[in-house]
Design a protein around this motif. Structure first.
Motif, mmCIF file in Angstrom:
data_model
loop_
_atom_site.group_PDB
_atom_site.id
_atom_site.type_symbol
_atom_site.label_atom_id
_atom_site.label_comp_id
_atom_site.label_asym_id
_atom_site.label_seq_id
_atom_site.Cartn_x
_atom_site.Cartn_y
_atom_site.Cartn_z
ATOM 1 N N ASN A 29 0.803 -1.224 0.000
ATOM 2 C CA ASN A 29 0.000 0.000 0.000
ATOM 3 C C ASN A 29 0.837 1.275 0.000
ATOM 4 N N ASP A 30 2.169 1.147 0.080
ATOM 5 C CA ASP A 30 3.040 2.321 0.031
ATOM 6 C C ASP A 30 3.027 2.916 -1.375
ATOM 7 N N THR A 31 3.490 4.141 -1.485
ATOM 8 C CA THR A 31 3.518 4.814 -2.792
ATOM 9 C C THR A 31 4.528 4.136 -3.708
ATOM 10 N N GLN A 32 4.343 4.307 -5.004
ATOM 11 C CA GLN A 32 5.275 3.756 -5.991
ATOM 12 C C GLN A 32 6.673 4.330 -5.768
ATOM 13 N N GLU A 33 6.725 5.605 -5.402
ATOM 14 C CA GLU A 33 8.015 6.261 -5.188
ATOM 15 C C GLU A 33 8.769 5.618 -4.027
ATOM 16 N N TYR A 34 8.041 5.345 -2.920
ATOM 17 C CA TYR A 34 8.684 4.730 -1.766
ATOM 18 C C TYR A 34 9.140 3.305 -2.097
ATOM 19 N N LYS A 35 8.297 2.553 -2.820
ATOM 20 C CA LYS A 35 8.670 1.200 -3.222
ATOM 21 C C LYS A 35 9.947 1.224 -4.051
ATOM 22 N N GLY A 92 11.224 -3.363 -4.165
ATOM 23 C CA GLY A 92 10.883 -2.666 -2.931
ATOM 24 C C GLY A 92 9.887 -3.414 -2.062
ATOM 25 N N VAL A 93 9.053 -4.249 -2.670
ATOM 26 C CA VAL A 93 8.098 -5.048 -1.885
ATOM 27 C C VAL A 93 8.573 -6.498 -1.744
ATOM 28 N N GLY A 94 9.842 -6.742 -2.044
ATOM 29 C CA GLY A 94 10.435 -8.051 -1.802
ATOM 30 C C GLY A 94 10.444 -9.005 -2.967
ATOM 31 N N ARG A 116 13.326 -14.249 -5.508
ATOM 32 C CA ARG A 116 12.117 -14.432 -4.692
ATOM 33 C C ARG A 116 10.908 -13.880 -5.448
ATOM 34 N N PHE A 117 9.833 -14.658 -5.460
ATOM 35 C CA PHE A 117 8.607 -14.276 -6.147
ATOM 36 C C PHE A 117 7.478 -14.085 -5.144
ATOM 37 N N TRP A 118 6.545 -13.222 -5.487
ATOM 38 C CA TRP A 118 5.359 -13.017 -4.668
ATOM 39 C C TRP A 118 4.393 -14.177 -4.908
#
Length: 160
Positions: A29-35, A92-94, A116-118
Motif C-alpha cells: 500500500n506504500d507509494t510507488q516512489e517509496y517502493k 521494494g516489496v520483496g 524471490r517471487f510473490w
C-alpha cells in the motif's frame, strides 16, 4: 515423550536479534516512489542474454529457435513484469525473482527461476510458459531444469 506431555524448551538458546536477517521491504500500500526507493537498495536479477525483446501478440506464429525464445522471453519480462524483480518498485516489496532461458530440449524450453517471487513459483512458470507458447506454437512445454528445488517454497525462502 508422552503424547499428552508438553516439550521442555529449556535446551533452546535465546535468539539474539543480531542473528536475524536484516532487510527492509515496502508495503504493497506504500507509494510507488517509496517502493522504488526501497527497491533501489537491492540488485535487479541479472539478465543473461542481450537479445532485443520480440513483442508479438498472442496467437503469433514465430519459428522455434533459441533466438526467438530469448526475444519472446525478454518481451515477457517486460509485459508481465509485475511477476519479476527487474523494476525497483517490485524489489521494494520483496520481489527479486527473475527468469533465464537455459536451453531447448527438442520442442521443450528449459528455464531457470531465480530470486524471490510473490506468486508461487509454479504459477510464475505457468504464466511464462503460456506467454512463450502463445507466440511460438511449436513449443510443447516450458520447464525448469531442477523442478524439485526451483518450484519449491524452500527456493523462495532461501532467496533472502
Amino acid at each position: 515423550l508422552n503424547p499428552l506431555q508438553m516439550s521442555d524448551w529449556d535446551s533452546f538458546a535465546d535468539l539474539d536479534d543480531d542473528d536475524l536477517p536484516s532487510y527492509t521491504v515496502a508495503d504493497e500500500n506504500d507509494t510507488q516512489e517509496y517502493k522504488a526507493e526501497v527497491g533501489a537498495n537491492y540488485e535487479a536479477p541479472e539478465v543473461t542474454s542481450n537479445v532485443e525483446p520480440i513483442f508479438m501478440p498472442q496467437g503469433s506464429q514465430l519459428e522455434l529457435t533459441e533466438e526467438n525464445i530469448e526475444g519472446v522471453l525478454a518481451a515477457c519480462r517486460e509485459e508481465i513484469g509485475t511477476l519479476f524483480g527487474y523494476s525497483a518498485e517490485n524489489r521494494g516489496v520483496g520481489i527479486t525473482g527473475g527468469v533465464d532461458f537455459l536451453y531447448l530440449d527438442g520442442p521443450c524450453v528449459v528455464l531457470k527461476l531465480k530470486g524471490r517471487f510473490w506468486h508461487q513459483r509454479p504459477t510464475v512458470l505457468a504464466r511464462v510458459g503460456a506467454y512463450i507458447m502463445g507466440r511460438i506454437p511449436e513449443v510443447i512445454d516450458v520447464v525448469v531444469e531442477n523442478p524439485d528445488y526451483e518450484l519449491s517454497d524452500a527456493a523462495n525462502e532461501n532467496e533472502y
